[in-house]
Design a protein around this motif. Structure first.
Motif, mmCIF file in Angstrom:
data_model
loop_
_atom_site.group_PDB
_atom_site.id
_atom_site.type_symbol
_atom_site.label_atom_id
_atom_site.label_comp_id
_atom_site.label_asym_id
_atom_site.label_seq_id
_atom_site.Cartn_x
_atom_site.Cartn_y
_atom_site.Cartn_z
ATOM 1 N N GLU A 18 -103.600 -40.822 11.026
ATOM 2 C CA GLU A 18 -102.594 -40.518 11.795
ATOM 3 C C GLU A 18 -102.124 -39.141 11.623
ATOM 4 O OE1 GLU A 18 -98.156 -42.383 12.665
ATOM 5 O OE2 GLU A 18 -99.850 -43.649 12.663
ATOM 6 N N GLU A 51 -91.828 -38.115 27.705
ATOM 7 C CA GLU A 51 -92.536 -38.620 26.652
ATOM 8 C C GLU A 51 -93.661 -39.053 27.141
ATOM 9 O OE1 GLU A 51 -92.500 -42.404 23.511
ATOM 10 O OE2 GLU A 51 -90.855 -42.181 24.756
ATOM 11 N N GLU A 106 -99.336 -36.066 13.668
ATOM 12 C CA GLU A 106 -97.844 -36.208 14.483
ATOM 13 C C GLU A 106 -98.137 -36.708 15.691
ATOM 14 O OE1 GLU A 106 -94.208 -33.316 15.702
ATOM 15 O OE2 GLU A 106 -95.730 -32.599 14.237
ATOM 16 N N SER A 107 -99.222 -36.178 16.534
ATOM 17 C CA SER A 107 -99.300 -36.600 17.850
ATOM 18 C C SER A 107 -100.669 -37.617 18.126
ATOM 19 C CB SER A 107 -99.503 -35.333 18.677
ATOM 20 O OG SER A 107 -100.658 -34.540 18.387
ATOM 21 N N TRP A 108 -101.333 -37.771 17.077
ATOM 22 C CA TRP A 108 -102.371 -38.520 17.444
ATOM 23 C C TRP A 108 -102.966 -39.529 16.231
ATOM 24 C CZ3 TRP A 108 -106.526 -38.095 14.020
ATOM 25 C CH2 TRP A 108 -106.784 -37.111 13.536
ATOM 26 N N LYS A 167 -97.467 -41.206 26.008
ATOM 27 C CA LYS A 167 -98.310 -41.949 25.080
ATOM 28 C C LYS A 167 -99.347 -42.752 25.758
ATOM 29 C CE LYS A 167 -95.620 -46.110 24.078
ATOM 30 N NZ LYS A 167 -95.174 -46.939 23.049
ATOM 31 N N TYR A 191 -102.435 -41.424 21.278
ATOM 32 C CA TYR A 191 -101.911 -39.943 21.593
ATOM 33 C C TYR A 191 -100.416 -40.081 22.031
ATOM 34 C CZ TYR A 191 -101.385 -35.333 23.575
ATOM 35 O OH TYR A 191 -100.788 -33.975 23.922
ATOM 36 N N ARG A 192 -99.705 -39.222 21.626
ATOM 37 C CA ARG A 192 -98.234 -39.149 21.810
ATOM 38 C C ARG A 192 -97.640 -37.652 22.046
ATOM 39 N NH1 ARG A 192 -99.384 -42.070 17.386
ATOM 40 N NH2 ARG A 192 -98.907 -40.409 16.114
ATOM 41 N N TYR A 193 -96.925 -37.438 23.210
ATOM 42 C CA TYR A 193 -96.530 -36.357 23.466
ATOM 43 C C TYR A 193 -95.104 -36.126 23.804
ATOM 44 C CZ TYR A 193 -95.576 -31.825 25.887
ATOM 45 O OH TYR A 193 -95.084 -30.415 26.154
#
Length: 753
Positions: free
Chosen positions: A704, A194, A706-708, A196, A751-753
């Motif tokens: 918003e 993960e 899913e990833s940002w 972020k 940002y999220r991955y």
């Protein structure tokens, strides 16, 4: 407070509840609070109103405050709040102090700069001695001998913050008289990568720009066995107070850097090992300022030709460099847990090292106040894990805390650029504590439950003056340079709860709190002895007992929650700073002694509504009357005065709305929060002050995926300029109040991955 919302068809989760204001609070702030709610209601869309309400419920909030495994807040039979870390990030909060201030009856005052705050919960407050609020960073009790402030850490990548209101003397020990705050960071996750990150910029009205960068990464190292989590953040805030005498603008800029690392090792099903390290650096200045956001401190200069007696020869402006405060700490922790068949063994070992350089250059002369702390903690406990009607936890605790503190003063001579510095005081303090504790919970049936808890505590304290001048002068009055005292106490808790159904809980909680006595400073003993004033070398401990009746109710399939709690507390032998005047020198003499008592009554009432998809409405507040029970002329306190730094009313209202912008998962988000705090009184050194009551309105609007996500942010939208705190110890000397940051508008992205 924050609630996690979860889309779910059938699960009926018990939820976090919150507190709200009394009728008196509504009279004071109802107009503004109503405006917040009205703005939220106006955001309803016809489509949202038509959706099926049964598709949305509140996700269960789990806490571990009772040290006996995880439990829903709804099933916890005393006043506790939990703030979800993800929600804190969604609201852009970069200060733990700001986060916990949203809880009813909780407020903080910045002390000494460097990101240090003195906390109060439910009217139990002090600006002298140990903190009245227990403060934990994960399992690390952040304890400093004889100091009441705690660090204002960055809440990025937290699991949650738990706020336990009321005395916590059995499980958390001394200095948890008013309550306990637990700041819990995210754990590493096995087999999952993960990443972020969050970045933002903002501009303060009439002043400069600020920015922040934060990131966290979860690294799976060995499948099902080893993983790590790394977090880094930096927040730079521009100042907003000017120094007109030196021509320096925005002197109170701040820099906050924080780094964390956690390692999780699970070699088998029954054993867990966690190692963590935390480094923090805060460099800032207290925002002293007048109505024009200006501060004009001066040093007194002396004539070097007037020896042996130095005569004042003028004044020199204090520069921004001389108003800085720094706090740096390193925390290390190791926890081990082993699960037997029906018992869990838990061990936590922690080391805290901190260095502080506190702001003390505002009183006419140059002064440096470096403080170093080193604290070692060890707790070992057992807890039952079976399904028996009887559950329990028992443990032992040890702490060895050391502190070194100096006071270096400077004499400024006219025509000489650098001050002549000398050590005025050099002290070393130590506290060695140990305790045994336990709590047992017995369920008579599905409805009635009894909890009994107790703790035996011992504390050996030492204070030693190290500078030669103080040592020799103390000897003239027959006072030892090294002084020690032992304190011990038994604290208990009795709790009875009644749960007639899954939607209601009623409880009675009787709990004791305790705070160790503190050593009198050598300089205070000297001034008192010279004036023939009897000052004790150590103050005695304090005692506090609280009685609380409360209920937690859920309606409409958990879409509406209500909590009500009323409490009464009796606080005895309060450690108070007394001031008298030397009849010869006419100088004030200040020393600490156990005088006075206080009684407090309070009401918490809270409502949360989530009956319309995408919308959450919350109101939280507290009305509190904690007053001294007798007149204390030497403390400038009258019978019936409110306890120092305690606001009678705190109130907050918030509205959050989420709606779909497209079929591809793009959502719109809106959040607005209003917070009101009554004025806080202070009485010290013969002076009385009271800060302004103040209100803050913040809002966020964003998109918003899913990833940002991207948000437009607004803080202090009404441009409130009230006095957050005005200290009686410094206000008569010309030091203005702490000021609130003016209106600030910003933009941030995640940002999220």
């Amino acid at each position: 407070m924050m609630i996690t919302i979860k889309e779910q068809a059938s699960t009926k989760g018990r939820c976090q509840t919150i507190h709200a204001a009394t009728d008196q609070t509504v009279d004071k702030v109802g107009l503004a609070g109503g405006a917040v709610l009205a703005m939220a209601i106006s955001a309803f869309s016809a489509q949202a109103l038509a959706e099926d309400l049964d598709d949305f419920v509140l996700e269960e909030i789990i806490v571990t405050a009772e040290k006996i495994g995880a439990k829903s807040i709804m099933d916890t039979s005393f006043s506790i709040s939990a703030m979800n870390g993800e929600k804190l990030e969604e609201q852009g909060i970069t200060s733990v102090a700001d986060a916990i201030a949203m809880n009813p009856g909780v407020s903080s005052v910045e002390v000494g700069g460097g990101g240090n705050n003195a906390l109060q919960i439910r009217g139990v407050s002090s600006l002298f001695g140990d903190s009245t609020v227990g403060y934990y960073l994960d399992d690390l009790p952040y304890t400093q001998v004889g100091q009441q402030f705690v660090p204002d850490t960055n809440p990025y990548d937290l699991e949650r913050i738990e706020v336990l209101r009321g005395p916590q003397g059995t499980l958390y020990g001394a200095s948890s008289q008013g309550g306990t705050v637990r700041v819990l960071t995210r754990e590493p996750q096995h087999n999952e990568f993960e990443f972020k990150a969050n970045a933002g910029v903002s501009s303060t009205s009439g002043h400069g720009d600020s920015w922040k960068v934060q990131a966290a990464v979860n690294l799976p190292l060995i499948e099902d066995t080893l993983s790590a989590r790394l977090v880094a953040s930096r927040v730079d805030e521009d100042g907003f107070i000017d120094l007109p005498l030196t021509g320096e603008d925005d002197y109170n800029d701040g820099e906050d850097k924080s780094y964390r690392a956690k390692l999780l090792f699970t070699p088998g099903d029954n054993f867990t090992l966690k190692l963590s390290a935390w480094h923090s650096e805060v460099d800032t200045a207290i925002p002293y300022g007048d109505d024009n956001y200006e501060f004009s401190p001066l040093y007194v200069e002396f004539d070097p030709l007037s020896l042996p007696a130095l005569d004042p020869a003028g004044a020199r402006p204090v520069t921004a460099e001389d108003l800085r405060s720094q706090t740096e700490f390193d925390l290390y922790n190791m926890t081990m847990e082993y699960d037997f068949e029906n018992i869990s063994l838990y061990s936590t070992t922690s080391l805290i090292e901190s260095e502080q350089q506190l702001d003390s250059n505002v009183l006419g002369s140059m002064a440096l106040l470096p403080v170093e702390n080193r604290t070692l903690n060890q707790e070992l406990r057992l807890a039952s894990t079976g399904d028996s009607d009887l559950s329990w936890t028992a443990g032992v605790f040890y702490m060895d805390a050391k502190q070194e503190q100096q006071l270096a003063t400077g004499l400024l001579l006219a025509g000489v650029p650098d001050p002549v510095m000398a050590v005025a005081a050099d002290q070393q303090k130590r506290s060695q504590q140990w305790a045994v504790f336990g709590e047992a919970h017995y369920e008579f049936n599905d409805e009635w439950k009894l909890t009994l808890g107790t703790r035996y505590f011992e504390d050996e304290r030492e204070e030693e003056d190290l500078d030669a001048t103080t040592i020799s002068t103390l000897a003239l009055f027959g006072i030892d340079a090294k002084r020690s005292e032992e304190f011990d106490k038994v604290t208990s808790r009795v709790n009875v709860s009644y749960t007639p159904n899954e939607d209601s809980l009623y409880y009675l909680n009787v709990a004791q709190g305790f705070r160790s006595g503190v050593a009198q400073q050598g300089i205070s003993l000297l001034s008192a002895a010279a004036a023939s004033v009897s000052a004790p070398q150590f103050s005695d401990p304090e005692d506090l007992i609280s009685y609380e009746l409360g209920t937690k109710l859920s309606f409409m399939d958990d879409k509406l929650q209500l909590e009500v709690a009323v409490y009464y507390l009796q606080w005895d032998d309060i450690i108070t700073v007394l001031t008298t005047i030397d009849s010869v020198t006419l100088l004030p003499i200040a020393y600490a002694e156990n005088v006075g008592e206080a009684e407090g009554v309070g009401l918490d009432l809270g409502v949360l509504y989530r009956g319309i998809p995408g919308l959450t409405l919350q109101v939280s507040g507290n009305f509190n009357s904690t007053e001294y029970g007798e007149a204390l002329p030497l403390a400038n306190v009258d019978d019936g005065d409110t306890v120092v730094q305690v606001p009678e009313t705190t109130f907050s209202a918030s509205a959050a709305y989420q709606w779909a912008l497209s079929d591809s998962g793009l959502d719109g988000r809106f959040h607005m929060a209003y917070q009101y705090t009554d004025g806080r009184p202070d009485y010290t050194l013969g002076a009385s002050t009271e800060s302004d009551s103040f209100a803050v309105l913040n809002a966020r609007l964003g998109v918003e995926a899913e990833s940002w996500s991207v948000y437009l942010t607004g803080e202090n939208l009404t441009d409130e300029d009230g006095q957050i705190s005005l200290l009686a110890s410094t206000a008569p000397l010309g030091v203005p109040a702490n000021r609130m940051r003016p209106r600030t508008i910003g933009l941030e992205a995640s940002y999220r991955y």
